[in-house]
Motif scaffolding. Structure first.
Motif, PDB file in Angstrom:
ATOM      1  N   GLY A  87      36.167  31.331  49.210  1.00 51.90           N
ATOM      2  CA  GLY A  87      37.142  31.085  48.285  1.00 51.90           C
ATOM      3  C   GLY A  87      37.752  32.171  47.291  1.00 51.90           C
ATOM      4  O   GLY A  87      38.924  32.269  47.510  1.00 51.90           O
ATOM      5  N   PHE A  88      36.695  32.953  46.869  1.00 54.58           N
ATOM      6  CA  PHE A  88      36.953  33.954  45.856  1.00 54.58           C
ATOM      7  C   PHE A  88      37.703  35.023  46.924  1.00 54.58           C
ATOM      8  O   PHE A  88      38.780  35.575  46.451  1.00 54.58           O
ATOM      9  N   TYR A  89      37.229  35.514  48.005  1.00 54.38           N
ATOM     10  CA  TYR A  89      37.732  36.462  48.789  1.00 54.38           C
ATOM     11  C   TYR A  89      39.200  36.185  49.501  1.00 54.38           C
ATOM     12  O   TYR A  89      40.049  36.790  49.364  1.00 54.38           O
ATOM     13  N   LEU A  90      39.421  34.882  49.996  1.00 52.98           N
ATOM     14  CA  LEU A  90      40.578  34.397  50.298  1.00 52.98           C
ATOM     15  C   LEU A  90      41.686  34.536  49.122  1.00 52.98           C
ATOM     16  O   LEU A  90      42.957  34.939  49.530  1.00 52.98           O
ATOM     17  N   LEU A  91      41.280  33.794  47.932  1.00 48.22           N
ATOM     18  CA  LEU A  91      42.348  33.881  46.957  1.00 48.22           C
ATOM     19  C   LEU A  91      42.696  35.280  46.681  1.00 48.22           C
ATOM     20  O   LEU A  91      43.758  35.365  46.158  1.00 48.22           O
ATOM     21  N   SER A  92      41.584  36.149  46.636  1.00 47.99           N
ATOM     22  CA  SER A  92      41.760  37.545  46.330  1.00 47.99           C
ATOM     23  C   SER A  92      42.896  38.338  47.097  1.00 47.99           C
ATOM     24  O   SER A  92      43.893  38.846  46.755  1.00 47.99           O
ATOM     25  N   ILE A  93      42.787  37.823  48.549  1.00 47.14           N
ATOM     26  CA  ILE A  93      43.751  38.624  49.224  1.00 47.14           C
ATOM     27  C   ILE A  93      45.183  37.921  49.042  1.00 47.14           C
ATOM     28  O   ILE A  93      46.221  38.732  49.130  1.00 47.14           O
ATOM     29  N   VAL A  94      45.301  36.555  48.669  1.00 43.23           N
ATOM     30  CA  VAL A  94      46.639  36.104  48.482  1.00 43.23           C
ATOM     31  C   VAL A  94      47.215  36.694  47.232  1.00 43.23           C
ATOM     32  O   VAL A  94      48.520  37.005  47.067  1.00 43.23           O
ATOM     33  N   VAL A  95      46.498  36.847  46.002  1.00 43.25           N
ATOM     34  CA  VAL A  95      46.889  37.290  44.812  1.00 43.25           C
ATOM     35  C   VAL A  95      47.219  38.710  44.915  1.00 43.25           C
ATOM     36  O   VAL A  95      48.203  39.206  44.281  1.00 43.25           O
ATOM     37  N   ALA A  96      46.653  39.479  45.747  1.00 44.35           N
ATOM     38  CA  ALA A  96      46.862  41.017  45.753  1.00 44.35           C
ATOM     39  C   ALA A  96      47.993  41.193  46.690  1.00 44.35           C
ATOM     40  O   ALA A  96      48.556  42.169  46.226  1.00 44.35           O
ATOM     41  N   ASN A  97      48.295  40.138  47.231  1.00 43.64           N
ATOM     42  CA  ASN A  97      49.808  40.223  48.104  1.00 43.64           C
ATOM     43  C   ASN A  97      50.989  39.838  47.468  1.00 43.64           C
ATOM     44  O   ASN A  97      51.946  40.217  47.919  1.00 43.64           O
ATOM     45  N   LEU A  98      50.610  39.060  46.296  1.00 43.84           N
ATOM     46  CA  LEU A  98      51.776  38.361  45.544  1.00 43.84           C
ATOM     47  C   LEU A  98      52.860  39.877  45.245  1.00 43.84           C
ATOM     48  O   LEU A  98      54.015  39.253  45.270  1.00 43.84           O
ATOM     49  N   PRO A  99      52.224  40.981  44.309  1.00 42.74           N
ATOM     50  CA  PRO A  99      53.323  41.775  43.866  1.00 42.74           C
ATOM     51  C   PRO A  99      54.113  42.358  45.139  1.00 42.74           C
ATOM     52  O   PRO A  99      55.362  42.450  44.786  1.00 42.74           O
ATOM     53  N   SER A 100      53.588  42.673  46.024  1.00 43.12           N
ATOM     54  CA  SER A 100      54.366  43.009  47.455  1.00 43.12           C
ATOM     55  C   SER A 100      55.248  42.021  47.885  1.00 43.12           C
ATOM     56  O   SER A 100      56.301  42.410  48.409  1.00 43.12           O
ATOM     57  N   LEU A 101      54.867  40.917  47.790  1.00 44.28           N
ATOM     58  CA  LEU A 101      55.626  39.714  48.427  1.00 44.28           C
ATOM     59  C   LEU A 101      57.178  39.708  47.710  1.00 44.28           C
ATOM     60  O   LEU A 101      58.175  39.534  48.152  1.00 44.28           O
ATOM     61  N   PHE A 102      56.675  39.910  46.488  1.00 49.72           N
ATOM     62  CA  PHE A 102      58.229  39.685  45.752  1.00 49.72           C
ATOM     63  C   PHE A 102      58.737  40.998  45.475  1.00 49.72           C
ATOM     64  O   PHE A 102      59.974  41.061  45.459  1.00 49.72           O
ATOM     65  N   ARG A 103      58.213  42.120  45.451  1.00 48.23           N
ATOM     66  CA  ARG A 103      58.854  43.286  45.428  1.00 48.23           C
ATOM     67  C   ARG A 103      59.678  43.772  46.535  1.00 48.23           C
ATOM     68  O   ARG A 103      60.592  44.199  46.444  1.00 48.23           O
ATOM     69  N   HIS A 104      59.261  43.147  47.635  1.00 51.83           N
ATOM     70  CA  HIS A 104      59.952  43.631  48.813  1.00 51.83           C
ATOM     71  C   HIS A 104      60.432  42.207  49.564  1.00 51.83           C
ATOM     72  O   HIS A 104      60.710  42.096  50.798  1.00 51.83           O
ATOM     73  N   ARG A 105      60.938  41.046  48.681  1.00 54.16           N
ATOM     74  CA  ARG A 105      61.240  40.064  49.436  1.00 54.16           C
ATOM     75  C   ARG A 105      62.649  40.271  50.183  1.00 54.16           C
ATOM     76  O   ARG A 105      62.810  39.158  51.083  1.00 54.16           O
TER      77      ARG A 105
END
Length: 205
Positions: free
Chosen positions: A88-106
């Protein structure tokens, strides 16, 4: 098989398949406009594909060493549910780490990001919290205490993120690392005093 090894095996198999199947790779990478059109699964699947063999090997070696340590810590803290906590920690980390790029390059349809670096950074920094004096070797040659490596890593990632330096997703490294620290502090607050006590005992010579 430990959950760390299971994650590595799955990531290697998926990544290697993606090397020879571009259409499959295109369905897995983080493409912000497609995510906002409903393909939310990309926030996780992008962490299981890599650009090339070098990218894959580097991330998997890091995942092996630091993932095993965190897995042992979670096993000690949570018993038989430790592997579930790590996954859970690993998968959640991937998601959280992707969020800035998601919104920055939406609005950037040509932007794609991939790799396990966000999850690996979270594991790395949570491991440093527990063992800040353990050496981390850069390019298998220069070894420095983990907490010093962490400071350099964060400064480099922050600078790279602000300047768009190179083709590395510095945001994923930066926010993955920050999330790893925050998560570990929340689930095991005594790690703060453990970290401080070890740093206080450190001597350069």
């Amino acid at each position: 098989m430990s959950i760390t090894l299971a994650i590595i095996v799955i990531t290697v198999l998926v990544s290697v398949y993606g090397f020879s199947n571009q259409s499959f790779l295109d369905t897995m990478v983080l493409n912000p406009p497609r995510v906002f059109r409903g393909q939310w699964y990309r926030l996780i699947t992008s962490g299981f594909v890599h650009a090339d063999m070098g990218h894959l090997i580097f991330n998997m070696i890091s995942l092996y060493f630091f993932g095993r340590l965190i897995e042992m810590i979670f096993n000690a803290l949570f018993g038989t549910s430790g592997p579930i906590w790590l996954l859970g920690f690993y998968l959640l980390s991937i998601v959280v780490a992707n969020l800035p790029s998601l919104f920055r390059h939406r609005n950037h349809s040509s932007y794609n990001s991939l790799g396990a670096s966000g999850g690996v950074s979270a594991l790395l920094f949570s491991a440093i919290l527990f063992q800040p004096l353990n050496p981390i070797c850069v390019f298998l040659a220069i070894c420095i205490p983990g907490f010093i490596f962490a400071a350099i890593y964060m400064a480099y990632s922050f600078y790279g993120s602000r300047t768009n330096m190179g083709y590395i997703n510095h945001d994923a490294h930066l926010y993955g690392a920050l999330f790893g620290v925050a998560f570990m502090v929340v689930v095991y607050p005594p790690v703060i005093s453990l970290f401080v006590d070890q740093i206080a005992s450190w001597r350069l010579f």
